[in-house]
Design an enzyme around this catalytic site. Structure first.
Site, PDB file in Angstrom:
ATOM      1  N   ASP A 179       0.839  -1.197   0.000  1.00  0.00           N
ATOM      2  CA  ASP A 179       0.000   0.000   0.000  1.00  0.00           C
ATOM      3  C   ASP A 179       0.880   1.256   0.000  1.00  0.00           C
ATOM      4  OD1 ASP A 179      -3.058   0.795   0.597  1.00  0.00           O
ATOM      5  OD2 ASP A 179      -1.812   1.980   1.954  1.00  0.00           O
ATOM      6  N   ARG A 180       0.767   2.128   0.986  1.00  0.00           N
ATOM      7  CA  ARG A 180       1.570   3.347   1.019  1.00  0.00           C
ATOM      8  C   ARG A 180       3.068   3.025   1.019  1.00  0.00           C
ATOM      9  NH1 ARG A 180      -1.242   6.878  -0.939  1.00  0.00           N
ATOM     10  NH2 ARG A 180       0.134   8.496  -0.113  1.00  0.00           N
TER      11      ARG A 180
ATOM     12  N   TYR B 267      -0.735  11.389   2.062  1.00  0.00           N
ATOM     13  CA  TYR B 267      -1.648  11.253   0.927  1.00  0.00           C
ATOM     14  C   TYR B 267      -1.643  12.497   0.044  1.00  0.00           C
ATOM     15  CZ  TYR B 267      -3.870   6.797   2.053  1.00  0.00           C
ATOM     16  OH  TYR B 267      -4.117   5.466   2.248  1.00  0.00           O
TER      17      TYR B 267
ATOM     18  N   HIS C 297     -11.195   8.321  -0.363  1.00  0.00           N
ATOM     19  CA  HIS C 297     -10.299   8.910   0.629  1.00  0.00           C
ATOM     20  C   HIS C 297      -9.094   9.576  -0.021  1.00  0.00           C
ATOM     21  CE1 HIS C 297      -8.859   4.902  -0.253  1.00  0.00           C
ATOM     22  NE2 HIS C 297      -7.726   5.123   0.370  1.00  0.00           N
TER      23      HIS C 297
ATOM     24  N   HIS D 234      -6.973  -7.160   0.860  1.00  0.00           N
ATOM     25  CA  HIS D 234      -5.947  -6.119   0.884  1.00  0.00           C
ATOM     26  C   HIS D 234      -4.895  -6.377   1.961  1.00  0.00           C
ATOM     27  CE1 HIS D 234      -4.190  -2.170   0.293  1.00  0.00           C
ATOM     28  NE2 HIS D 234      -4.386  -1.859   1.560  1.00  0.00           N
TER      29      HIS D 234
END
Length: 305
Positions: A108-109, A213, A153, A273
């Site tokens: 992910d990030r 983000y 988001h 996920h």
């Protein structure tokens, strides 16, 4: 908040880029592999995989800047939480542990940080593993129409400083819990203690998470565009394991990744996920297979990087 730690691993605080201090869990022996967590989590998401890898690797598991027990510097410009800065954190802490090259795995990030590290530090990254994300440039290009609501988001946290932080802070526990619950396919991935720990950690980091983000809708996107224009690619072996989001959003993830990584293996998984916690055996095998693939790379190819 009582931080959860990985059993058998030692916690250390090491210097990242600038004066930011990064909390790191270290365990095992052998060639180094660094595991980078995603949202809305901390290094603890790697606990099962890290313990499996520790029999053959020195496993380095940091909290990204702005998350967990690492420093959360105030956002004083787009560079503060750019993936380039966060990649420099990773290179610095690994160097402080005595490793000048290593395998790098991101979820992910953390995967976005890993990709930037691979582009900026090709001589340092032996192989790159990506879990369930697209490169920043491609993420924004595939989102369109009503189907983009799955990434709502991203748009919220892309807004200028102030409003998204206030909105999220007003309902922070519910906000972060919604992702843990929605992305946990059968509701059994986390214990109640683990779920509470992730939520509490994220609630304490609203501003820095939003800044992370926001960077991906600005400076990180600009860096990807510049690399694409210059024809830069990831020179090391790259492995991607992902859910098949393309079936819903209408893209070919393997083709998008191959444009960045000519030496690519791609695998679609039935896991959700949070695959490193839902199916750690599959993820550990993915990583060790990638490491063996890199080790078998002819020396001339490696030197050419």
């Amino acid at each position: 908040m009582n931080a959860l730690t990985i059993d058998g691993f030692t916690s250390r605080t090491l210097p990242g880029a600038g004066d930011v201090q990064i909390q790191v869990a270290v365990g095992g022996n052998g060639p180094a592999v660094v595991l980078l967590h995603g949202f809305p989590q901390t290094h603890y998401m790697w606990r099962h995989v890290a313990r499996q890898l520790a029999s053959t690797h020195t496993v380095i598991v940091p909290d990204l800047r702005g998350y967990g027990r690492s420093d959360k510097p105030a956002e004083d410009g787009p560079q503060t939480y750019s993936k380039r800065t966060m990649a420099n954190d990773v290179v610095n802490i690994t160097g402080a542990l005595g490793f000048d090259h290593f395998g790098l795995i991101g979820h992910d990030r953390g995967a976005l940080v890993a990709v930037r590290a691979g582009l900026d530090h090709p001589e340092t990254i032996d192989y790159l593993g990506i879990l369930d994300v697209l490169p920043t440039l491609d993420t924004w290009s595939v989102l369109h129409g009503v189907d983009a609501k799955v990434a709502w988001h991203l748009y919220l946290m892309a807004q200028p400083v102030g409003l998204p932080e206030k909105m999220i802070a007003a309902v922070a526990p519910e906000f972060f819990a919604s992702f843990l619950d929605t992305w946990d396919t059968d509701g059994s991935t986390f214990t109640a203690q683990e779920r509470d720990y992730y939520i509490d950690s994220a609630v304490a980091a609203v501003d820095s998470i939003v800044a992370d983000y926001r960077a991906s809708a600005g400076i990180d996107l600009d860096m990807d565009r510049a690399d694409r224009a210059d024809g830069r690619q990831l020179a090391m072996p790259v492995g991607v394991i992902s859910q098949d989001w393309g079936a819903q959003l209408g893209f070919d993830a393997a083709a998008l990744w191959r444009a960045w990584a000519p030496d690519l293996t791609y695998k679609a998984t039935a896991s959700g996920h949070f695959m490193a916690e839902e199916n750690p055996g599959e993820v550990a095998t993915f990583i060790t297979t990638l490491a063996r693939r890199q080790a078998a790379t002819p020396p001339a190819t490696s030197a050419a990087r």
